[in-house]
Design an enzyme around this catalytic site. Structure first.
Site, PDB file in Angstrom:
ATOM      1  N   GLU A   1      10.268   1.182  10.046  1.00 31.95           N
ATOM      2  CA  GLU A   1      11.122   2.194  10.365  1.00 31.95           C
ATOM      3  C   GLU A   1      10.728   3.645  10.442  1.00 31.95           C
ATOM      4  O   GLU A   1       9.525   3.720  10.015  1.00 31.95           O
ATOM      5  CB  GLU A   1      11.682   2.030   8.818  1.00 31.95           C
ATOM      6  CG  GLU A   1      13.509   2.649   8.298  1.00 31.95           C
ATOM      7  CD  GLU A   1      13.111   4.647   8.301  1.00 31.95           C
ATOM      8  OE1 GLU A   1      13.160   5.168   9.227  1.00 31.95           O
ATOM      9  OE2 GLU A   1      12.955   4.257   6.693  1.00 31.95           O
TER      10      GLU A   1
ATOM     11  N   LYS B   1       0.649  -1.051  -0.124  1.00 34.05           N
ATOM     12  CA  LYS B   1       0.141   0.345  -0.223  1.00 34.05           C
ATOM     13  C   LYS B   1       1.198   1.510   0.120  1.00 34.05           C
ATOM     14  O   LYS B   1       1.384   1.634   1.130  1.00 34.05           O
ATOM     15  CB  LYS B   1      -1.099   0.071   1.324  1.00 34.05           C
ATOM     16  CG  LYS B   1      -1.890   1.003   1.032  1.00 34.05           C
ATOM     17  CD  LYS B   1      -2.613   1.945   2.596  1.00 34.05           C
ATOM     18  CE  LYS B   1      -1.512   2.574   3.012  1.00 34.05           C
ATOM     19  NZ  LYS B   1      -1.922   3.756   2.007  1.00 34.05           N
TER      20      LYS B   1
ATOM     21  N   GLY C   1       3.811   4.063  13.634  1.00 32.28           N
ATOM     22  CA  GLY C   1       3.673   2.443  14.132  1.00 32.28           C
ATOM     23  C   GLY C   1       3.232   1.952  15.506  1.00 32.28           C
ATOM     24  O   GLY C   1       3.345   0.447  14.848  1.00 32.28           O
TER      25      GLY C   1
ATOM     26  N   GLU D   1       9.263  15.486  16.029  1.00 27.32           N
ATOM     27  CA  GLU D   1       9.606  15.549  15.183  1.00 27.32           C
ATOM     28  C   GLU D   1       8.564  16.390  13.763  1.00 27.32           C
ATOM     29  O   GLU D   1       7.423  16.139  13.689  1.00 27.32           O
ATOM     30  CB  GLU D   1       9.294  14.314  14.384  1.00 27.32           C
ATOM     31  CG  GLU D   1      10.001  13.773  12.606  1.00 27.32           C
ATOM     32  CD  GLU D   1       9.935  12.429  11.872  1.00 27.32           C
ATOM     33  OE1 GLU D   1      10.650  12.266  11.777  1.00 27.32           O
ATOM     34  OE2 GLU D   1       8.904  11.928  12.408  1.00 27.32           O
TER      35      GLU D   1
ATOM     36  N   THR E   1       6.213   7.482  14.409  1.00 24.45           N
ATOM     37  CA  THR E   1       6.230   6.730  15.049  1.00 24.45           C
ATOM     38  C   THR E   1       4.337   6.265  15.729  1.00 24.45           C
ATOM     39  O   THR E   1       4.414   5.076  16.137  1.00 24.45           O
ATOM     40  CB  THR E   1       6.794   6.939  16.339  1.00 24.45           C
ATOM     41  OG1 THR E   1       8.540   6.995  16.120  1.00 24.45           O
ATOM     42  CG2 THR E   1       7.094   6.360  17.471  1.00 24.45           C
ATOM     43  N   GLU E   2       4.026   6.934  15.668  1.00 23.70           N
ATOM     44  CA  GLU E   2       2.906   7.288  16.255  1.00 23.70           C
ATOM     45  C   GLU E   2       2.176   5.912  14.974  1.00 23.70           C
ATOM     46  O   GLU E   2       1.226   5.322  15.928  1.00 23.70           O
ATOM     47  CB  GLU E   2       2.084   8.394  16.052  1.00 23.70           C
ATOM     48  CG  GLU E   2       2.171   9.202  17.071  1.00 23.70           C
ATOM     49  CD  GLU E   2       3.846  10.553  16.168  1.00 23.70           C
ATOM     50  OE1 GLU E   2       4.482  11.018  17.562  1.00 23.70           O
ATOM     51  OE2 GLU E   2       4.007  10.014  15.334  1.00 23.70           O
TER      52      GLU E   2
ATOM     53  N   CYS F   1      13.360  11.054   7.505  1.00 26.53           N
ATOM     54  CA  CYS F   1      13.068  10.584   9.108  1.00 26.53           C
ATOM     55  C   CYS F   1      14.564  10.725   9.574  1.00 26.53           C
ATOM     56  O   CYS F   1      14.284  11.144  10.981  1.00 26.53           O
ATOM     57  CB  CYS F   1      12.709   9.382   9.092  1.00 26.53           C
ATOM     58  SG  CYS F   1      13.748   8.116   7.848  1.00 26.53           S
TER      59      CYS F   1
END
Length: 500
Positions: free
Chosen positions: A273, A198, A256, A404, A253-254, A307
């Site tokens: 990642e 996706k 993830g 970030e 990260t959220e 990133c």
């Protein structure tokens, strides 16, 4: 800083953009089961340039079934490693042969300068497929001598097999759409897995074109399936699906953390990642001209939408003002505009949502007491443009230092000595990358060992190669992309023990 406002869709892309963008399932291009489509925008103009099929859980169900069949009983599982290798290599060749078109699609969809898209994104994508094609024939187990004390005199032959994990769901980001697809697809195909991919809803175009090239290369039906759509629907369905054996995600990260929760249903394997807030360190013994240029590139490359961007700039006290002034001068002179203009050095952000996110961080940083020595605001023109920004007088309590931003914004802070520096550099929930600029190689080695990051660049930044593993410590992720290490993401080990 100067701006360039011209933008136009290349004539060579008109036919591709005007044709219906469908889902790629089991070797066929099909409309979404719902019949829905969504708009695709040119970030340099905020104008709609096309539409993509809006896949959701129903389409994921079909794609997973196709991938399951291709893995369990299809021709992919019966192919030799050498046969798979040739097909993967051919995908790399086709990417190279269509480099101009693919670069144009990335620039149109993502906004990045065309020269960067061709030299970095497309070239590295082709290289990744070729690199992984070579590994397909080199996946092997080992023989293991065993001693079983409770079977006196027993003789055994024991060995391990490396087998593909199975059907893999792969969810990729919008900052390097084609390249991230290559990072994910290359090792999965080399190990013999089948895939449901996706792409990000902001940048679906190059994934659709890549699907056409995969089909042209002769990869069997069902081995690669591509579902365009939204994370909340298609992405969530992939993460939670019980017939998917592993999910690989690149993004925030959220999100993830949401992937991990969704994957718990069948305890599927997960690699992530994720985000970063990477420290970039300039010592007073560095080659300052090189370090200043490198620090600017570390944050302004790809509009800061990287990133591993060097978004926390730590400068030794005696040279702090000089380095901040140097990076600010570069920022103030960058040519910002459409990626199709040959003079452009920095394009727009990818979306209006991302523009508002970065604008919010700029306002918060200035309100908290940081001072903009370059930039500090969005540009008042069509498209999602923001000024390349250098903020000084930043402190670790500020959101611009801790969170970030994912934009061309660097927070510059002085440091006095190594003990202070290491503490500040590691004071982050992230641990993706770091940069070190010094002529003292011993100092560089010591800091590289001390900093908690998956990649450390010394007197350089953003150097990527298909053979070099990339991934993070702490909340920057699980597992590694690229290199031999990436293969382990898609393999499982079987032990076999035979009584002789």
């Amino acid at each position: 800083m100067s701006t360039i406002t011209t933008s136009s869709v290349p004539e060579s892309l008109q036919s591709f953009l005007s044709s219906p963008k469908k889902l790629f399932i089991d070797g066929d291009w099909v409309a979404a089961r719902s019949g829905k489509c969504f708009d695709v925008f040119d970030p340099s103009t905020d104008q709609v340039i096309g539409q993509a099929a809006e896949g959701d859980a129903a389409d994921v169900e079909l794609a997973v079934a196709a991938a399951r069949k291709a893995f369990d009983s299809g021709p992919w599982s019966s192919m030799t490693a050498s046969q798979r290798s040739r097909l993967i290599w051919k995908v790399g060749d086709l990417i190279e042969q269509n480099a101009d078109e693919l670069a144009q699609l990335e620039t149109l969809d993502n906004g990045k300068p065309l020269a960067v898209a061709k030299a970095a994104d497309v070239a590295l994508a082709a290289d990744m497929f070729r690199y992984m094609a070579g590994w397909a024939t080199k996946i092997e187990g080992s023989t293991i001598p065993v001693n079983v004390p409770y079977v006196p005199g027993g003789e055994f032959h024991a060995f391990t097999l490396k087998e593909p994990v199975g059907v893999v769901g792969q969810i990729i980001p919008w900052n390097f759409p084609l390249l991230m697809a290559a990072w994910k697809l290359g090792p999965a195909l080399a190990t013999g897995c089948t895939i449901v991919l996706k792409p990000a809803e902001q940048t679906p175009l190059s994934a659709v074109r890549l699907g056409e090239l995969i089909q042209e290369a002769g990869v069997p039906d069902g081995v690669v399936n591509i579902i365009t759509g939204f994370g909340e629907t298609a992405g969530a369905a992939i993460a939670a699906h019980d017939q998917i054996d592993k999910v690989a995600f690149t993004g925030s990260t959220e999100v993830g953390k949401l992937i991990v929760k969704a994957a718990a249903g069948n305890l599927k394997k997960v690699t992530l990642e994720l985000g970063g807030k990477s420290p970039n360190v300039v010592y007073d013994d560095a080659d300052l001209d090189t370090a200043i240029a490198g620090a600017a590139d570390a944050i302004f490359f790809n509009q800061g939408q990287v990133c591993s961007a060097g978004s926390r700039l730590f400068v030794q006290q005696g040279i702090y003002d000089e380095v901040v002034a140097g990076v600010s001068e570069i920022a103030n002179n960058l040519k910002v505009g459409s990626g199709f203009d040959s003079e452009t050095q920095m394009g727009p952000l990818v979306s209006r949502e991302q523009l508002e996110r970065v604008r919010g961080y700029l306002k918060a940083g200035l309100a908290d007491g940081a001072e903009a020595t370059a930039g500090g605001a969005a540009l008042d023109q069509p498209g999602y443009f923001v000024q390349p920004t250098v903020l000084k007088n930043a402190s670790k309590s500020m959101s611009i230092v801790r969170e970030e931003i994912f934009g061309p914004v660097v927070a510059a802070m002085p440091f006095a000595n190594d003990a202070e520096l290491v503490s500040q550099a590691n004071d982050s929930s992230y641990g993706l990358a770091a940069g070190i600029w010094t002529r003292d190689i011993s100092k560089a080695h010591r800091l590289a060992k001390s900093v908690k990051a998956g990649t450390v660049w010394i007197n350089c930044y953003s150097i990527f190669d298909a053979a070099l593993p990339f991934g993070g410590y702490k909340q920057s992720g699980w597992g590694r992309e690229m290199g031999h290490a990436a293969l382990e993401n898609y393999l499982q080990t079987k032990s076999v023990c035979i009584s002789l």
